[in-house]
Design an enzyme around this catalytic site. Sequence first.
Site, PDB file in Angstrom:
ATOM      1  N   HIS A 112      17.470 -39.844   2.818  1.00  0.00           N
ATOM      2  CA  HIS A 112      16.694 -38.632   2.569  1.00  0.00           C
ATOM      3  C   HIS A 112      15.296 -39.057   2.134  1.00  0.00           C
ATOM      4  O   HIS A 112      15.130 -39.948   1.297  1.00  0.00           O
ATOM      5  CB  HIS A 112      17.403 -37.822   1.484  1.00  0.00           C
ATOM      6  CG  HIS A 112      16.537 -36.860   0.731  1.00  0.00           C
ATOM      7  ND1 HIS A 112      15.907 -35.810   1.327  1.00  0.00           N
ATOM      8  CD2 HIS A 112      16.215 -36.796  -0.582  1.00  0.00           C
ATOM      9  CE1 HIS A 112      15.235 -35.134   0.412  1.00  0.00           C
ATOM     10  NE2 HIS A 112      15.388 -35.715  -0.748  1.00  0.00           N
ATOM     11  N   TYR A 170      10.786 -29.946  -1.342  1.00  0.00           N
ATOM     12  CA  TYR A 170      10.728 -29.744  -2.795  1.00  0.00           C
ATOM     13  C   TYR A 170       9.639 -30.633  -3.377  1.00  0.00           C
ATOM     14  O   TYR A 170       9.238 -31.640  -2.781  1.00  0.00           O
ATOM     15  CB  TYR A 170      12.082 -29.982  -3.460  1.00  0.00           C
ATOM     16  CG  TYR A 170      12.620 -31.389  -3.369  1.00  0.00           C
ATOM     17  CD1 TYR A 170      12.186 -32.393  -4.246  1.00  0.00           C
ATOM     18  CD2 TYR A 170      13.593 -31.720  -2.427  1.00  0.00           C
ATOM     19  CE1 TYR A 170      12.705 -33.673  -4.182  1.00  0.00           C
ATOM     20  CE2 TYR A 170      14.121 -33.001  -2.352  1.00  0.00           C
ATOM     21  CZ  TYR A 170      13.664 -33.982  -3.238  1.00  0.00           C
ATOM     22  OH  TYR A 170      14.170 -35.262  -3.168  1.00  0.00           O
ATOM     23  N   ASP A 213      49.099 -18.547  -5.465  1.00  0.00           N
ATOM     24  CA  ASP A 213      50.193 -17.580  -5.400  1.00  0.00           C
ATOM     25  C   ASP A 213      50.992 -17.862  -4.134  1.00  0.00           C
ATOM     26  O   ASP A 213      50.438 -18.254  -3.101  1.00  0.00           O
ATOM     27  CB  ASP A 213      49.694 -16.134  -5.470  1.00  0.00           C
ATOM     28  CG  ASP A 213      48.767 -15.762  -4.334  1.00  0.00           C
ATOM     29  OD1 ASP A 213      48.209 -16.658  -3.666  1.00  0.00           O
ATOM     30  OD2 ASP A 213      48.575 -14.552  -4.096  1.00  0.00           O
TER      31      ASP A 213
END
Length: 814
Positions: free
Chosen positions: A222, A256, A546
Amino acid sequence: MPRVVVIGAGIVGTSLADELTERGWTDVTVVDRGPLFATGGSTSHAPGLVFQTNPSKTMTAFAKYTVEKFGALRHPDGWAFNAVGGLEVATTPERWADLHRKAGWAQAWGIEGNLVTPAECAAMHPLIDSDRILGGFHTPADGLAKALRAAEAQGRRAEARGATLRPYTEVLGIVDDGSRVTGVRTADGVIDADVVVCAAGFWGAQIAKQVGLVLPLVPMAHQYGRTGRIEALVGRNTESAEAGLPILRHQDQDLYFREHVDRLGIGSYSHKPMPVDMSTLLSDTAGEPMPSMMPFTEEDFAPAWKAAAELIPALDDSKLEEAFNGIFSFTPDGFSLIGEHRELAGFWVAEAVWVTHSAGVARATAEWIIDGTPSIDTHECDLYRFEDIARSPSFIMQTSSQAFVEVYDVIHPHQYRTALRGLRTSPFHARQVESGAYFYEGGGWERPAWYEANAELTQRLCAEGLALPERDDWASKFWSPISVAEAQWTRENVAMYDMTPLTRYEVSGAGAAAFLQQMTTNNVDKSVGSVTYTLLLDETGGIRSDLTVARLGPQTFQVGANSPMDFDWLSRRLPGDVVLRDITGGTCCLGVWGPAARDVVAPLCPDDLSHQGFRYFRAISTYLDAIPVTMMRVSYVGELGWEIYAGAEYGAALWGLLARAGEPHGIIPAGRIAFNSLRIEKGYRSWGTDMTAEHLPAAAGIDFAVRMAKASDFVGRAALKRASAPASMLRSIVFDDPNAAVLGKEPVSVDGACVGYVTSAGYSPTMGRTIAYAWLPAQLGVGEAVTVAYRGSEFAAVVHAEPVVDPEMARIKR
């Protein structure tokens, strides 16, 4: 005291050592192949941006704890966390709407956040060109983690409690006695251990492979770079503070930003996925400062730089002065990997963890190791959440690469991958394709969401008065009004649903009944032919799953489960006189439900299918025409009918038989969206969405499945005895506006204050409104008004008694 070896002295390993020693487990040894604390892994180069808000409640909780913990750490060189705040900006209407959705997540999960105007964004971050943005989302408590300082502060604190830190100690192998781990082998000899935790970052998959464990993660490069000095930043920050502006995300361009005193750091996800070949890693990174840093590929960054300069014009006078392609881990679904090796007791993993979530993951792992279960639900990160296909090299590589591409994308809750589809199909698949099925995907299975063949039926029902909601563009994605008609037709006539993808186990042997009695909450030791709804609890009483348990013989049970995690939970506790088999792939199932279901099925069956002859929650082995089947009179949609099971080889014939028999009665195939709407009408819960291990049965409204007085003890029983009244409960809410639609995870407010969140929802043709489940304060009564925030809109709703439709159960028991 148990002896623990943690492999990896990065941010996860040191956080874990701190958490373990804080709980009194002080015989902890942390080993790493590199120096302390810049070991050469992802922690050593991490830019440290911590944005807490995540669509996952669990991942948000991990990040929130990381912020709290790192903010309290002390290091001689200065701060370990700098709460400069977080700012995400939108340059498209789609992103701006998504920031409203993200603001809803923050509100639901307890993170302070505010939507702000372009001018307010520019005031917070003066480098931004406010003319290019539509607005932003600001989170004051987000900020920068100094990963190496946080690692050292936690490591030294663990060391002060008795832990040992050993740099330059590479783990060459795992030592075991055939059933459990006994230590790790290094060049200096064996370090004895009762527990070994692999927290080795992107090296983790190689270590786990030594003990026969597949970790579905891909080391991925990256891009990150630092600019030269930017005049607009000169004098704003001191060397010690480093940053004062909010950390910034420009997700429309996969970017960013963070400050480094008077320079900017820029990270980009806009390039193609760059998976790392671990076999050549050391040679590939030989010229770099550490083995987690690949050479920078400038040509891949060029588009990112152009997009960055458009948002931040000050970059026009600058350039990247240093940059690298840093390695970190991606998984197929973007979540971390936590858990214990099923075949080798004592070998744990805490992998694919970013700095953002590091302390939270470490705490959950420590709790799991010491207490037997984490204090929050971790099913999204469970090591055994994946189906077999997801552990194949091809699947891991393709889906993890896709996860990289989509890391900053606007992802719809019903948006499924396009690659590696069609891997698991039921025997009905060809007929479904002929009927124009639109498929969702789950667990590798193709699951019809609706059928285009029912479009004409939809038009007819609308002409007869069926009301269809007017949905906005977002709610209309991966949805069709045909599903409303399918649900309505099921209530009025008959439909068949492909239930094949639902997980099925066979539990057999002399000890099968006793085993299931011990593992589940309800009484399953009943007569042959009984069907029982029951729960799997953990030691704290939380709902792990469940189940539907059918007794097909004195020593044979069929268990309807939820995921591979159920197999893992049961198999770890399996006694020698019980056999557990996953029979899902070798069987198929059609649910035939609706008022005319008996008219369709009864003529095909030699047995009595009347209400008296075949009672609700009973099962029989019989034939439909010449096809051997097991029929269970259960109904997740709340209508008369059966789940009809057969061997997979009979699937095509079974579909054809029921379709022909049902033709005079108007039978249709119906999909998952109608199925979901009908089950919500009936108050039936979906594990993993509506309830998890964080919830006790009483809070989830399913304590009717708990038999505290049954003779045998069961897991979680003691915790339920100690439990106090729940503070919040899962409730049904019905919206006022016929066109209101929510998709899950939206915040619910009373008098302007957030009090809970939506779990799942579906449009009810019976009510002409959307019905949703929401976790709400227990004291909130039926009939009280609530407000749900949805992507910038607010919808009024009312708490409704359950079930919303047919509370007398008259439709099922006829």
